[in-house]
Design a protein around this motif. Structure first.
Motif, PDB file in Angstrom:
ATOM      1  N   GLY A  86      40.481  51.081  40.565  1.00 38.95           N
ATOM      2  CA  GLY A  86      40.648  50.452  39.263  1.00 38.95           C
ATOM      3  C   GLY A  86      39.596  50.913  38.271  1.00 38.95           C
ATOM      4  O   GLY A  86      38.402  50.985  38.604  1.00 38.95           O
ATOM      5  N   ILE A  87      40.025  51.248  37.073  1.00 39.35           N
ATOM      6  CA  ILE A  87      39.121  51.642  35.987  1.00 39.35           C
ATOM      7  C   ILE A  87      39.196  50.545  34.927  1.00 39.35           C
ATOM      8  O   ILE A  87      40.231  50.348  34.294  1.00 39.35           O
ATOM      9  N   VAL A  88      38.101  49.827  34.728  1.00 41.02           N
ATOM     10  CA  VAL A  88      38.106  48.673  33.842  1.00 41.02           C
ATOM     11  C   VAL A  88      37.816  49.098  32.402  1.00 41.02           C
ATOM     12  O   VAL A  88      36.860  49.837  32.143  1.00 41.02           O
ATOM     13  N   THR A  89      38.635  48.616  31.472  1.00 38.93           N
ATOM     14  CA  THR A  89      38.423  48.877  30.053  1.00 38.93           C
ATOM     15  C   THR A  89      38.045  47.581  29.348  1.00 38.93           C
ATOM     16  O   THR A  89      38.763  46.579  29.436  1.00 38.93           O
ATOM     17  N   PHE A  90      36.898  47.604  28.662  1.00 37.42           N
ATOM     18  CA  PHE A  90      36.440  46.511  27.812  1.00 37.42           C
ATOM     19  C   PHE A  90      36.578  46.960  26.353  1.00 37.42           C
ATOM     20  O   PHE A  90      36.686  48.158  26.076  1.00 37.42           O
ATOM     21  N   THR A  97      44.080  57.703  43.232  1.00 38.21           N
ATOM     22  CA  THR A  97      44.958  57.212  42.173  1.00 38.21           C
ATOM     23  C   THR A  97      44.192  56.235  41.301  1.00 38.21           C
ATOM     24  O   THR A  97      43.681  55.224  41.791  1.00 38.21           O
ATOM     25  N   ALA A  98      44.100  56.550  40.009  1.00 41.32           N
ATOM     26  CA  ALA A  98      43.408  55.681  39.062  1.00 41.32           C
ATOM     27  C   ALA A  98      44.357  54.622  38.529  1.00 41.32           C
ATOM     28  O   ALA A  98      45.498  54.919  38.165  1.00 41.32           O
ATOM     29  N   VAL A  99      43.894  53.378  38.484  1.00 43.89           N
ATOM     30  CA  VAL A  99      44.703  52.240  38.054  1.00 43.89           C
ATOM     31  C   VAL A  99      44.036  51.576  36.848  1.00 43.89           C
ATOM     32  O   VAL A  99      42.850  51.247  36.890  1.00 43.89           O
ATOM     33  N   ARG A 100      44.801  51.370  35.790  1.00 42.31           N
ATOM     34  CA  ARG A 100      44.270  50.698  34.608  1.00 42.31           C
ATOM     35  C   ARG A 100      43.978  49.226  34.907  1.00 42.31           C
ATOM     36  O   ARG A 100      44.825  48.514  35.446  1.00 42.31           O
ATOM     37  N   LEU A 101      42.813  48.768  34.515  1.00 42.06           N
ATOM     38  CA  LEU A 101      42.468  47.350  34.601  1.00 42.06           C
ATOM     39  C   LEU A 101      41.917  46.914  33.256  1.00 42.06           C
ATOM     40  O   LEU A 101      41.013  47.556  32.713  1.00 42.06           O
ATOM     41  N   TRP A 102      42.461  45.827  32.698  1.00 48.54           N
ATOM     42  CA  TRP A 102      42.045  45.309  31.394  1.00 48.54           C
ATOM     43  C   TRP A 102      41.105  44.138  31.597  1.00 48.54           C
ATOM     44  O   TRP A 102      41.364  43.252  32.419  1.00 48.54           O
ATOM     45  N   HIS A 103      40.011  44.106  30.873  1.00 49.29           N
ATOM     46  CA  HIS A 103      38.941  43.129  31.072  1.00 49.29           C
ATOM     47  C   HIS A 103      39.419  41.681  30.993  1.00 49.29           C
ATOM     48  O   HIS A 103      38.871  40.805  31.667  1.00 49.29           O
ATOM     49  N   ALA A 104      40.442  41.411  30.193  1.00 54.70           N
ATOM     50  CA  ALA A 104      40.890  40.032  29.975  1.00 54.70           C
ATOM     51  C   ALA A 104      41.896  39.559  31.019  1.00 54.70           C
ATOM     52  O   ALA A 104      42.278  38.391  31.011  1.00 54.70           O
ATOM     53  N   ASP A 105      42.332  40.448  31.894  1.00 52.42           N
ATOM     54  CA  ASP A 105      43.273  40.065  32.947  1.00 52.42           C
ATOM     55  C   ASP A 105      42.547  39.348  34.086  1.00 52.42           C
ATOM     56  O   ASP A 105      41.310  39.387  34.179  1.00 52.42           O
ATOM     57  N   ASP A 106      43.324  38.752  34.954  1.00 50.19           N
ATOM     58  CA  ASP A 106      42.737  38.027  36.081  1.00 50.19           C
ATOM     59  C   ASP A 106      43.282  38.559  37.403  1.00 50.19           C
ATOM     60  O   ASP A 106      43.317  37.850  38.389  1.00 50.19           O
ATOM     61  N   ASP A 107      43.716  39.808  37.389  1.00 46.19           N
ATOM     62  CA  ASP A 107      44.370  40.400  38.558  1.00 46.19           C
ATOM     63  C   ASP A 107      43.802  41.790  38.792  1.00 46.19           C
ATOM     64  O   ASP A 107      43.880  42.657  37.909  1.00 46.19           O
ATOM     65  N   LEU A 108      43.251  42.020  39.966  1.00 44.56           N
ATOM     66  CA  LEU A 108      42.685  43.317  40.302  1.00 44.56           C
ATOM     67  C   LEU A 108      43.718  44.312  40.818  1.00 44.56           C
ATOM     68  O   LEU A 108      43.356  45.422  41.226  1.00 44.56           O
ATOM     69  N   GLN A 109      44.978  43.937  40.796  1.00 44.31           N
ATOM     70  CA  GLN A 109      46.071  44.857  41.164  1.00 44.31           C
ATOM     71  C   GLN A 109      45.906  45.449  42.572  1.00 44.31           C
ATOM     72  O   GLN A 109      46.344  46.558  42.841  1.00 44.31           O
ATOM     73  N   ARG A 110      45.236  44.719  43.429  1.00 46.63           N
ATOM     74  CA  ARG A 110      45.033  45.144  44.819  1.00 46.63           C
ATOM     75  C   ARG A 110      44.450  46.555  44.915  1.00 46.63           C
ATOM     76  O   ARG A 110      44.829  47.367  45.764  1.00 46.63           O
ATOM     77  N   VAL A 111      43.482  46.845  44.060  1.00 49.21           N
ATOM     78  CA  VAL A 111      42.810  48.137  44.129  1.00 49.21           C
ATOM     79  C   VAL A 111      41.828  48.149  45.299  1.00 49.21           C
ATOM     80  O   VAL A 111      41.403  47.108  45.795  1.00 49.21           O
ATOM     81  N   ASP A 112      41.472  49.341  45.716  1.00 49.00           N
ATOM     82  CA  ASP A 112      40.564  49.516  46.855  1.00 49.00           C
ATOM     83  C   ASP A 112      39.118  49.693  46.417  1.00 49.00           C
ATOM     84  O   ASP A 112      38.200  49.608  47.239  1.00 49.00           O
ATOM     85  N   ALA A 113      38.908  50.004  45.154  1.00 51.22           N
ATOM     86  CA  ALA A 113      37.569  50.192  44.592  1.00 51.22           C
ATOM     87  C   ALA A 113      37.673  50.031  43.086  1.00 51.22           C
ATOM     88  O   ALA A 113      38.774  50.036  42.527  1.00 51.22           O
ATOM     89  N   VAL A 114      36.527  49.892  42.431  1.00 49.63           N
ATOM     90  CA  VAL A 114      36.499  49.682  40.983  1.00 49.63           C
ATOM     91  C   VAL A 114      35.401  50.534  40.366  1.00 49.63           C
ATOM     92  O   VAL A 114      34.306  50.667  40.929  1.00 49.63           O
ATOM     93  N   VAL A 115      35.706  51.098  39.189  1.00 44.06           N
ATOM     94  CA  VAL A 115      34.699  51.782  38.379  1.00 44.06           C
ATOM     95  C   VAL A 115      34.577  51.062  37.047  1.00 44.06           C
ATOM     96  O   VAL A 115      35.586  50.818  36.370  1.00 44.06           O
TER      97      VAL A 115
END
Length: 276
Positions: free
Chosen positions: A29-33, A52-70
């Motif tokens: 997951g790649i977090v965007t603020f 595989t890079a997964v979009r993550l939005w800072h205001a969401d409450d779901d990590l989309q079952r990612v295996d790691a986060v940047v």
């Protein structure tokens, strides 16, 4: 293409060997603020490493079952109050703190502003303050890998030197003396500046890890040294052709390989379970 994945740019070195196909199943997951600048660069680094890079939005409450986060670099919320001070309270950060903690072990990498957010969230000790010379610094920076046993440094060797870009205004790492002594004694300094200290960080510290080794933060930008033609003009081994420095790629391959190989520092999923 899924709305949660990043579009791969049409720039690639097609002569380079392909990554291990097994790595493609690793979702990072790649977090965007608001104010994040380097989320696409971080996503590109993950894709080049084979994941595989997964979009993550800072205001969401779901990590989309990612295996790691940047947590990428930038100036989240304009660095108001302190760099990372507001982002620390984003809904998604609460999930990341829970998933990366002692009961989770989710691998998390914070780069520059991401490192600042990790200290504000108390996932890493210490704090980041204004550079000692009170100026923005931007240059290719030589580093020494001090700890090669974290989830993000397993593809390096202890003592290895690398070159990655550095760009920050609030990059001076500080902490109290007891914390500093503990970090040094426990081998939790992951990267150290070589040559002139660019921002006044204590003990030339460029990056640290938590005790478990799954959370790492560093001020320099490894995602800007992952692709020939777009990186520094040198590596830890010496000069290379213009832009061909790719020393930063090792952080991203390290995490993917750790997850695929089931290492203890990178074996958790975001729901608190562990990979088989």
């Amino acid at each position: 293409m899924s709305a949660n994945t990043f579009e791969t740019p049409l720039v690639a070195d097609l002569s380079a060997p392909g990554a291990d196909p097994a790595l493609k199943d690793v979702r990072v997951g790649i977090v965007t603020f608001p104010g994040t600048l380097d989320d696409r660069d971080a996503a590109r680094a993950i894709e080049l490493a084979g994941g595989t890079a997964v979009r993550l939005w800072h205001a969401d409450d779901d990590l989309q079952r990612v295996d790691a986060v940047v947590l990428p670099g930038g100036f989240s919320y304009g660095d108001y109050l302190r760099a990372g001070a507001i982002s620390r309270f984003a809904p998604l950060m609460a999930r990341i703190v829970d998933a990366a903690g002692d009961d989770g072990g989710l691998p998390v990498l914070g780069i520059c502003n991401g490192f600042q957010i990790l200290t504000e969230a108390h996932l890493l000790p210490g704090s980041m303050i204004r550079n000692d010379h009170l100026k923005f610094v931007c240059r290719d920076q030589r580093l020494r890998v001090e700890n090669a046993s974290t989830a993000w440094t397993g593809d390096f060797t202890a003592g290895q030197e690398i070159v990655v870009p550095l760009k920050n205004n609030d990059g001076q790492y500080v902490c109290d003396q007891v914390t500093l002594e503990r970090l040094e004694a426990e081998g939790r300094v992951v990267f150290r500046y070589l040559g002139r200290n660019p921002n006044g960080s204590l003990n030339d510290i460029a990056g640290v890890t938590n005790a478990r080794g799954n959370v790492v933060g560093l001020m320099p930008h490894p995602e800007h040294a992952v692709e020939p033609g777009f990186g520094p003009d040198s590596t830890g081994s010496g000069p290379v052709a213009k832009g061909d420095g790719t020393d930063g790629l090792g952080l991203f391959t390290s995490a993917l390989n750790a997850l695929v190989n089931g290492s203890s520092a990178g074996s958790a999923t975001t729901d608190g379970g562990t990979r088989a």
